[in-house]
Design a protein around this motif. Structure first.
Motif, PDB file in Angstrom:
ATOM      1  N   SER A  86       0.894  -1.176   0.005  1.00 45.80           N
ATOM      2  CA  SER A  86      -0.105  -0.275  -0.025  1.00 45.80           C
ATOM      3  C   SER A  86       0.858   1.177   0.043  1.00 45.80           C
ATOM      4  CB  SER A  86      -1.003  -0.117   1.283  1.00 45.80           C
ATOM      5  OG  SER A  86      -1.709  -1.038   1.092  1.00 45.80           O
ATOM      6  N   HIS A 180     -10.208   0.533  -1.455  1.00 42.68           N
ATOM      7  CA  HIS A 180      -8.998   0.916  -1.947  1.00 42.68           C
ATOM      8  C   HIS A 180      -8.708  -0.629  -3.161  1.00 42.68           C
ATOM      9  CE1 HIS A 180      -6.607   2.861   1.592  1.00 42.68           C
ATOM     10  NE2 HIS A 180      -7.634   3.520   1.082  1.00 42.68           N
ATOM     11  N   LYS A 184      -6.411  -0.304  -7.093  1.00 43.88           N
ATOM     12  CA  LYS A 184      -5.046  -0.830  -7.012  1.00 43.88           C
ATOM     13  C   LYS A 184      -4.831  -1.820  -8.057  1.00 43.88           C
ATOM     14  CE  LYS A 184      -4.262  -0.705  -1.874  1.00 43.88           C
ATOM     15  NZ  LYS A 184      -4.004  -1.538  -0.609  1.00 43.88           N
TER      16      LYS A 184
END
Length: 204
Positions: A86, A180, A184
């Motif tokens: 991350s 998220h 990604k």
């Protein structure tokens, strides 16, 4: 398997809490080790900052921490250590500075006013880092993400981001359009391309 990949994989499997970091060790071991070096230099070893985060969580849950009404109402406090993957994604793919490696997350059972009440309690315990407060409740992000973010200094001087949400805000952040995982998917393909950019993190 090349030695650097094997070594990265062994460390990641033993110490990392999420599959993303293990995958990063496999597809981009150079980036993995640079990020690990930077995180150790900036925050210390994994065990140390996990202990600090857990201590901060316990402080919020004890008398004198969060407002008693929030705790009686079912507010929860969790800790989060931003993974290497991350961190890599935010720094290189999204092109943003990384300030949230360590985080406390407070989820209140009430409404928006309880989020601001929790923030007031936290600021009585620990001083805020100037310029880091973000009110995503009054002005949600374009994807609908809503929360209060602040960064505070723990007693040892460690900066920690605090995220405060209602249950509905938390569900949207974890499973809705603000999750998220939705942004990604492009990043693994670019991992080796951006490895050189991580040199600035490792040397900072």
């Amino acid at each position: 398997m090349q030695p650097i990949i094997a070594a990265a994989m062994r460390w990641a499997i033993k110490h990392c809490a999420n599959a993303d970091d293990v995958l990063l060790a496999m597809v981009a071991p150079g980036a993995f080790w640079l990020l690990l070096q930077w995180r150790r230099h900036t925050f210390g070893d994994v065990e140390t900052f996990r202990r600090e985060l857990d201590g901060a969580r316990q402080t919020l849950l004890r008398p004198g921490g969060l407002e008693p009404g929030l705790l009686r109402g079912g507010a929860t406090v969790s800790v989060r250590t931003k993974g290497l993957w991350s961190t890599f994604h935010k720094a290189t793919v999204r092109g943003k500075a990384v300030h949230d490696v360590l985080a406390l997350r407070v989820v209140v059972r009430g409404g928006e006013e309880d989020c601001f009440g929790a923030l007031a309690s936290i600021r009585q315990l620990w001083p805020s880092v100037p310029g880091r407060f973000k009110d995503y409740i009054s002005r949600p992000k374009a994807n609908g993400y809503a929360a209060l973010h602040d960064t505070v200094y723990l007693p040892g001087g460690q900066p920690v981001e605090v995220q405060i949400r209602t249950v509905a805000m938390h569900d949207h952040a974890e499973f809705g359009s603000a999750a998220h995982r939705r942004y990604k998917s492009r990043a693994f393909a670019r991992s080796e391309e951006h490895t050189s950019e991580l040199q600035s993190l490792a040397g900072s």
